[in-house]
Design an enzyme around this catalytic site. Structure first.
Site: not given
Ligand code: NAD
Length: 364
Positions: A135, A221
């Protein structure tokens, strides 16, 4: 009320299903021949590969560290010695394509600066390898779409390094929120960030290499935390930002605040930072509240439901994540966190940057 029969019958079906899956998995992995575990090659031997992924690969059951891709000959020598990696499984960025001929490598794991994710994901898929990409998936949603299409075309599985989907506190939050165990979720407040004290010339602070700052790296997140708590996709976002260290964060965002609109009407706020130590997910429901804090790291999560501890043990998230993907490869089934999941987050990130420019609500 369930009768005893129903309970035991359900238990039986569950046990039977688990046994059948275990048998299938065993067969699928054994079908590879002498190599029982999937071979993983890490691309980019920096902080995350060296500190987390390689040690986790010593704990995995379905995969192991088979190869490395690095631009630094000294790292190649050190890793080869430390992890017993044969010379034939060591590549650099130029000869990486030759990995296509290497049967030891089943999975290529891209752990590079964000601007390199697209190129190496596509090159790995074209070399016939299944891919895990770290990510944030790429610089923007358009790049994510290209990566998904390339992996589909090459008939290879693509997964994003979203370790939390395999983490028990996070799974409990998904269950509580998505199944409305405590009634509908009415509000989420979440933030993630750290105080950047590293090299002022690092790739994380360069727009061309990182895409953005705290939002891309840490905010992703919190965005995802809101999505998996609700089990819904956001439709619009409004964002603002603050910069207290413009000399350090010349090219990338420092602290960003946002509000997300979801179809269910839950009030969702989030923030990200390279200048604050945050890591929480606070959820209010019709009948109570639950929270994780720390919510997003890998040093141990902690949670409460109506103020009482969740008492859930922590696990090695990276080992669980990679073992799951090795199983997906063995069974040829999509990952729980496929490229499409990375794309969903990047669509929100793109809209947040649009909102920072326009000062208005932006559709996602
Ligand atoms: P890092 O800087 O420590 O490592 C990056 C590696 O890429 C280094 O080995 C570096 O040599 C190599 N590299 C190749 N070309 C480069 C270039 N042009 N410029 C700079 N480096 C180059 O970074 P990291 O912290 O390991 O992050 C790598 C990726 O992993 C990022 O996508 C990051 O978001 C992700 N990450 C994920 C987690 C997680 O919890 N899932 C945690 C940390 C990092």
């Amino acid at each position: 009320m369930k009768t005893n029969y129903q309970v035991s019958r359900r238990g039986f079906i569950k046990t039977g299903a688990v046994a059948a899956t275990a048998l299938m998995l065993g067969n699928a992995i054994n079908a590879l021949g002498a190599q029982k575990k999937m071979g993983v090659a890490l691309v980019g031997l920096g902080y995350y590969s060296g500190g987390q992924l390689a040690p986790a690969l010593l704990q995995t059951k379905n995969c192991y560290l088979a190869g490395i891709v690095t631009g630094t000959p000294q790292k190649a020598a050190d890793w080869s010695k430390k992890y017993n990696i044969p010379q034939k499984n060591i590549y650099n960025y130029q000869n990486f394509g030759e990995i296509a001929k290497n049967p030891d490598i089943d999975i290529v794991y891209i752990v590079l600066p964000v601007s390199m994710h697209k190129e190496f994901t596509i090159r790995a898929a074209q070399a016939g390898k299944h891919v895990i990409c770290e990510k944030p998936m790429a610089l923007n949603a358009a790049e994510c779409r290209e990566m998904i299409a390339a992996c589909k075309k090459a008939n290879r599985l693509l997964s994003i390094g979203y370790r939390l989907h395999f983490e028990p506190h996070t799974k409990e939050v998904m269950r509580l929120g998505q199944k409305k165990v405590m009634g509908k979720v009415t509000q989420i407040d979440t933030g993630n960030g750290f105080t950047y004290g590293g090299d002022p010339n690092a790739w994380r602070l360069k727009k061309a290499l990182a895409g953005g700052g705290g939002l891309m790296d840490m905010g992703i997140y919190s965005i995802q935390g809101s999505r998996y708590t609700l089990g819904e996709e956001p439709i619009a976002v409004k964002a603002t930002q603050e910069k207290t260290k413009p000399e350090l964060f010349k090219e990338v965002d420092e602290t960003v605040f946002w509000e997300l609109k979801f179809p269910s009407g839950a009030k969702v706020t989030g923030k990200s930072s390279y200048n604050n130590n945050w890591g929480y997910l606070h959820v209010t429901t019709e009948n109570g509240n639950f929270e994780l804090e720390p919510a997003f790291g890998y040093g141990g999560l902690d949670g409460k439901v109506n103020g009482k501890p969740m008492n859930i043990p922590n696990i090695n998230q990276q080992a669980a994540q990679m073992d799951d993907f090795a199983t997906c490869v063995a069974l040829n089934k999509p990952s729980r966190v496929p490229g499409e999941e990375g794309l969903k987050d990047m669509k929100v990130v793109d809209a947040i940057y649009r909102s920072l420019d326009s000062g208005k609500w932006e559709n996602i």
